[in-house]
Design a protein around this motif. Structure first.
Motif, short mmCIF file in Angstrom:
data_model
loop_
_atom_site.label_atom_id
_atom_site.label_comp_id
_atom_site.label_asym_id
_atom_site.label_seq_id
_atom_site.Cartn_x
_atom_site.Cartn_y
_atom_site.Cartn_z
N GLU A 137 0.81 -1.22 0.00
CA GLU A 137 0.00 0.00 0.00
C GLU A 137 0.85 1.27 0.00
N SER A 138 2.15 1.13 -0.05
CA SER A 138 3.03 2.29 -0.09
C SER A 138 2.81 3.07 -1.38
N PRO A 139 2.71 4.40 -1.30
CA PRO A 139 2.54 5.19 -2.53
C PRO A 139 3.65 4.94 -3.55
N PHE A 140 4.87 4.75 -3.06
CA PHE A 140 5.97 4.49 -4.00
C PHE A 140 5.75 3.18 -4.73
N PHE A 141 5.55 2.10 -3.99
CA PHE A 141 5.43 0.79 -4.64
C PHE A 141 4.16 0.69 -5.48
N ARG A 142 3.10 1.39 -5.08
CA ARG A 142 1.90 1.41 -5.92
C ARG A 142 2.19 2.12 -7.24
N SER A 143 2.97 3.19 -7.17
CA SER A 143 3.30 3.92 -8.40
C SER A 143 4.16 3.08 -9.33
N ARG A 144 4.91 2.12 -8.78
CA ARG A 144 5.79 1.28 -9.58
C ARG A 144 5.14 -0.06 -9.95
N THR A 145 3.88 -0.27 -9.51
CA THR A 145 3.19 -1.54 -9.73
C THR A 145 4.09 -2.71 -9.30
N MET A 146 4.62 -2.58 -8.10
CA MET A 146 5.60 -3.53 -7.61
C MET A 146 4.99 -4.88 -7.25
N PHE A 147 3.75 -4.89 -6.80
CA PHE A 147 3.18 -6.13 -6.27
C PHE A 147 1.96 -6.56 -7.07
N GLN A 148 1.71 -7.87 -7.02
CA GLN A 148 0.51 -8.45 -7.61
C GLN A 148 0.08 -9.61 -6.72
N THR A 149 -1.14 -10.04 -6.85
CA THR A 149 -1.65 -11.15 -6.03
C THR A 149 -2.16 -12.27 -6.94
N PHE A 150 -2.14 -13.48 -6.40
CA PHE A 150 -2.70 -14.62 -7.12
C PHE A 150 -3.31 -15.59 -6.12
N VAL A 151 -4.12 -16.48 -6.63
CA VAL A 151 -4.82 -17.44 -5.78
C VAL A 151 -4.05 -18.75 -5.77
N GLN A 152 -3.68 -19.20 -4.59
CA GLN A 152 -3.10 -20.53 -4.40
C GLN A 152 -4.21 -21.40 -3.84
N PRO A 153 -4.68 -22.40 -4.59
CA PRO A 153 -5.91 -23.11 -4.20
C PRO A 153 -5.90 -23.66 -2.78
N GLN A 154 -4.75 -24.05 -2.25
CA GLN A 154 -4.71 -24.68 -0.93
C GLN A 154 -4.75 -23.66 0.21
N LEU A 155 -4.66 -22.38 -0.10
CA LEU A 155 -4.59 -21.34 0.93
C LEU A 155 -5.88 -20.53 0.97
N ASP A 156 -6.18 -19.99 2.14
CA ASP A 156 -7.45 -19.30 2.35
C ASP A 156 -7.49 -17.90 1.74
N ILE A 157 -6.33 -17.26 1.67
CA ILE A 157 -6.31 -15.88 1.17
C ILE A 157 -5.32 -15.77 0.01
N PRO A 158 -5.52 -14.80 -0.89
CA PRO A 158 -4.59 -14.63 -2.01
C PRO A 158 -3.17 -14.34 -1.51
N VAL A 159 -2.20 -14.70 -2.32
CA VAL A 159 -0.79 -14.50 -1.99
C VAL A 159 -0.28 -13.26 -2.73
N THR A 160 0.34 -12.36 -2.00
CA THR A 160 0.92 -11.16 -2.60
C THR A 160 2.40 -11.42 -2.88
N VAL A 161 2.82 -11.15 -4.10
CA VAL A 161 4.22 -11.37 -4.50
C VAL A 161 4.69 -10.17 -5.30
N ASP A 162 6.02 -10.10 -5.51
CA ASP A 162 6.55 -9.01 -6.32
C ASP A 162 6.21 -9.25 -7.78
N ASN A 163 6.23 -8.17 -8.52
CA ASN A 163 5.90 -8.21 -9.94
C ASN A 163 7.18 -8.38 -10.76
N ALA A 164 7.26 -7.79 -11.92
CA ALA A 164 8.42 -7.94 -12.80
C ALA A 164 9.68 -7.36 -12.16
N PRO A 165 10.86 -7.91 -12.47
CA PRO A 165 12.10 -7.41 -11.88
C PRO A 165 12.53 -6.06 -12.42
N VAL A 166 11.92 -5.61 -13.52
CA VAL A 166 12.26 -4.32 -14.10
C VAL A 166 11.06 -3.82 -14.90
#
Length: 807
Positions: A719-748
């Motif tokens: 939720e940092s303004p900097f990282f949001r401006s850089r689209t640093m993070f994305q989320t995906f669904v891991q079927p075995q887990l209850d909540i989506p997993v947040t991970v980093d996006n592209a390396p550049v």
């Protein structure tokens, strides 16, 4: 004999306009064989000489520029800009580190260069990238505060502890080199260049110890972003004990390691319950560390290490950097080479952190001196011709699509190597064994966790018992139709399975084989059991990562380093060998030791340590400028980092604080005076920060160009303004887990590269049957027979597992 044809990047031409530690990007490419020409400004160049008092070269300059040639240009002159433009037309890659919007950036005119030379790849590196935060100023300390590492560095109940050296910048440099080669590979496939934009904070947040990336095996699958507020109380994870001649660290992770520890303790009844095979039970039993402390208290570090080896318990002494450098492992290991700083004065610098085909990938040992004639360079590069186009794999936006990767890796390094390749399209098959599962599987409930999901997304899983002859043959059959094999076992581990690099390459000469280990593939320490915390202890890093007021208060327990950056170095080498394979048709072998990674990232510190031991006086011997450190702010466990680099920063700080008393003090007008008055200055600064929120203080100081940053926690970063401006993070669904997993996006950030896909991580053996059928050509009856024999393993096989495999 090594030639341009056999060096991985022997046909890569690089114009390097980066300065400071960012120059390490070109240095790494030079080690891999690229022709890197450093473009320096005319006249006085403080970067070369600002550190040493003896009048020689700056240690940081040597560390970042060994192996490059030098060219002097003044980009304020139109004729020199024309020279640069002509060279850019022949270059493959241009590295630049201007501040977005600055006069220097306008003179360079990257957009114009790209328009005139559409095949050129430009990598732009800056502290925060273009946009809202482009005017902020950064030091390594500022990056550590913002990338989430500082919040978990140090001890519970104490102020956060800044890591030593420049680990954030150094890790960002490796991320940048990896991104640069992805761009160059894509260029060779498509014939079109790209503009890559990487901020140092991007790189540090992903390559040092990503709060949303795979965590250490002791974390039991808990991401750093899921840890409680404050420094976690986790000294039991990788405990340090005092012994007769110092301290030692133990890593007791696998069940068999605990059983060895139980025997070493004399089989005490208190710990005889089989439940102690569980990592969580041991962590919840403080009496255990008390017993171990009593066991080792009267022994020397060497005795403890020898006994630990006998009982199968991973141990390492806490060494000073000087002790590390004096060890036979470093003296004879070939990582360091002497570089002349001034007539009659040399110092050792790392050169060849990677081994390619059994030899260290060294530079030519030169330093840029402005010796290159631009006309001759232009003629030389023009004669080089056009590099071969890479076909057979790759797709627009996904340069690794069509590559097949066999991933035998475990824990963090193993996970990251394959994941980085999968993110750009490679088909990555994680090969696992139920009897010796990856430690991340074994220590995670049900074999899946957010940490596993983060580290193994976009992969498939093949369950295969490699200790059986049939399993080995199936692996070799798969290797015959693959491009890359990844592993991170102790040296000799692959050979013991009948899968040495020589065996694999005999089956498929186009294969690229990666062997990552803790201490490298040769030397007295090569057979040590190794995890990152033990390597940090042996490398002299842990000894520096402690509170100044308590020599036993070590603060690196929870930070995962150098695992993530070591994986990026290995994958950078894979990309380099893919480029070489396009020229030569053959693959090769990559070897990497984590201890070499650490020491290469402390190159200037290594040289300084040796010079100091010889009595050579360095300008920074008086210590860091003041203020430099972590200061309290308003709020619960909220902190701000301030790092003054020199007189201008000091004056700006006094203006921002509106503190005329400090500004007018003649003793504070220079660095020596400020260092002498550190206590008084720190008190005044803390009084100012304590009545402001960290965010308010950061904004005020940054407006005045003072390097400062509010400490961020990993959980807050998406939720940092900097990282949001850089689209640093994305989320995906891991079927075995209850909540989506947040991970980093592209390396550049890039205009032509796609963001990573978001396929979930596989469960154990999830794809065994389809891989056996589709890739190995096995019929249903043969598959059923192999499953019955325990050779081919599916999800049901995990019930037979014994214990996690060691790193």
């Amino acid at each position: 004999m090594t030639t341009a044809a056999t060096r991985p990047l022997g046909d890569l031409r690089v114009l390097d306009l980066a300065s400071g530690a960012i120059g390490g990007i070109g240095r790494l490419l030079a080690e891999l064989g690229a022709d890197v020409v450093k473009v320096e400004p005319c006249g006085d160049y403080p970067e070369r000489t600002e550190q040493p008092a003896y009048g020689g070269l700056s240690l940081g300059f040597v560390a970042a520029n060994l192996g490059k040639r030098g060219l002097t240009l003044d980009l304020a002159r139109e004729e020199d800009r024309a020279i640069l433009d002509a060279l850019a037309g022949e270059a493959d890659l241009l590295l630049e580190a201007t501040v977005p919007g600055s006069t220097e950036a306008k003179l360079l005119d990257v957009a114009g260069l790209r328009n005139r030379h559409p095949t050129l790849v430009v990598l732009s590196v800056s502290a925060f990238g273009p946009g809202t935060f482009q005017d902020f100023v950064a030091t390594d300390a500022v990056l550590q505060a913002l990338n989430g590492v500082l919040a978990r560095s140090g001890l519970a109940g104490r102020a956060p502890l800044l890591p030593p050296g420049e680990l954030a910048i150094q890790c960002a440099v490796v991320q940048a080199a990896y991104a640069a080669l992805i761009g160059c590979l894509h260029r060779r496939q498509t014939g079109t260049g790209d503009h890559l934009d990487l901020s140092l904070l991007d790189g540090a947040a992903q390559a040092l110890d990503p709060g949303h990336g795979i965590a250490g095996s002791a974390s039991a699958g808990v991401l750093a972003s899921q840890m409680p507020r404050g420094r976690p109380e986790i000294t039991n994870y990788y405990p340090i004990f005092t012994c007769r001649d110092g301290q030692v660290r133990l890593c007791i992770l696998a069940a068999r390691q605990w059983r060895g520890m139980f025997e070493w303790l004399g089989r005490p009844a208190l710990f005889s319950d089989p439940r102690f095979d569980s990592l969580s039970v041991r962590h919840a039993t403080p009496e255990l560390n008390v017993a171990i402390a009593a066991l080792v208290a009267g022994k020397t570090r060497a005795e403890i290490e020898a006994e630990g080896k006998r009982f199968g318990v991973p141990t390492a002494p806490i060494l000073t950097l000087k002790e590390t450098l004096d060890s036979p492992h470093l003296r004879d290991g070939g990582l360091l080479r002497d570089v002349e700083l001034a007539p009659g004065l040399t110092a050792p610098f790392s050169d060849g952190v990677l081994k390619i085909d059994g030899k260290r990938a060294r530079t030519a040992g030169i330093l840029p001196t402005g010796e290159v004639n631009p006309s001759e360079l232009l003629a030389e590069w023009s004669r080089g011709g056009t590099a071969p186009v890479i076909d057979g794999f790759g797709a627009p936006g996904r340069p690794l699509k069509g590559l097949r990767v066999i991933d035998l890796g475990t824990i963090v390094v193993g996970a990251e190597q394959g994941r980085l390749l999968a993110d750009y399209g490679a088909e990555v098959i994680k090969v696992e064994c139920a009897e010796f599962p990856d430690g991340m599987r074994a220590n995670s409930d049900g074999g899946m966790s957010a940490s596993i999901a983060a580290g193994h997304r976009n992969k498939r899983s093949l369950g295969l018992n490699l200790r059986s002859e049939k399993g080995r043959e199936l692996l070799l059959e798969l290797a015959g139709q693959s491009d890359v094999v990844l592993s991170n076992f102790k040296p000799g581990g692959m050979a013991s399975l009948g899968l040495s690099a020589e065996t694999l390459l005999a089956r498929n000469p186009r294969l690229i084989v990666v062997e990552s280990s803790a201490y490298g593939d040769e030397g007295p320490w090569a057979d040590r059991m190794g995890y990152g915390p033990l390597v940090r202890a042996s490398a002299g890093l842990t000894a520096q990562w402690r509170y100044e007021d308590d020599p036993k208060a070590f603060g690196d327990t929870v930070t995962v380093y150098p695992d993530h950056v070591a994986a990026r170095l290995a994958t950078t080498a894979v990309l380099a060998l893919l480029l070489r394979r396009a020229r030569t048709g053959r693959g090769g072998r990559i070897a990497l030791g984590q201890i070499d990674v650490i020491l290469s990232q402390m190159a200037a510190m290594v040289a300084k340590t040796v010079l100091s031991s010889r009595g050579v006086l360095l300008a920074d011997a008086i210590g860091r400028d003041s203020p430099w450190g972590v200061f309290p702010s308003e709020g619960d466990d909220d902190w701000i980092v301030i790092s003054i680099r020199g007189d201008e920063d000091w004056r700006n700080l006094c203006t921002a604080m509106a503190c005329p008393d400090l500004a007018s003090d003649p003793g504070s007008a220079n660095r020596a005076g400020r260092v002498a008055a550190r206590s008084r200055i720190d008190t005044a600064v803390a009084a100012w920060t304590r009545v402001r929120t960290a965010t308010e203080a950061m904004a005020s100081l940054q407006r005045h160009k003072v390097p400062a940053a509010a400490m961020a926690r990993a959980s807050e970063m998406p939720e940092s303004p900097f990282f949001r401006s850089r689209t640093m993070f994305q989320t995906f669904v891991q079927p075995q887990l209850d909540i989506p997993v947040t991970v980093d996006n592209a390396p550049v950030r890039a205009s032509r590269l796609a963001c990573p896909p978001l396929a979930p991580a596989p469960m154990f053996g999830e794809h065994s049957i389809e891989i056996a059928r589709d890739l190995l050509g096995l019929c249903p009856d043969d598959i059923a027979s192999l499953i019955a024999e325990g050779v081919l393993q599916t999800g049901s096989s995990v019930d037979r597992r014994v214990e996690p495999a060691a790193a």
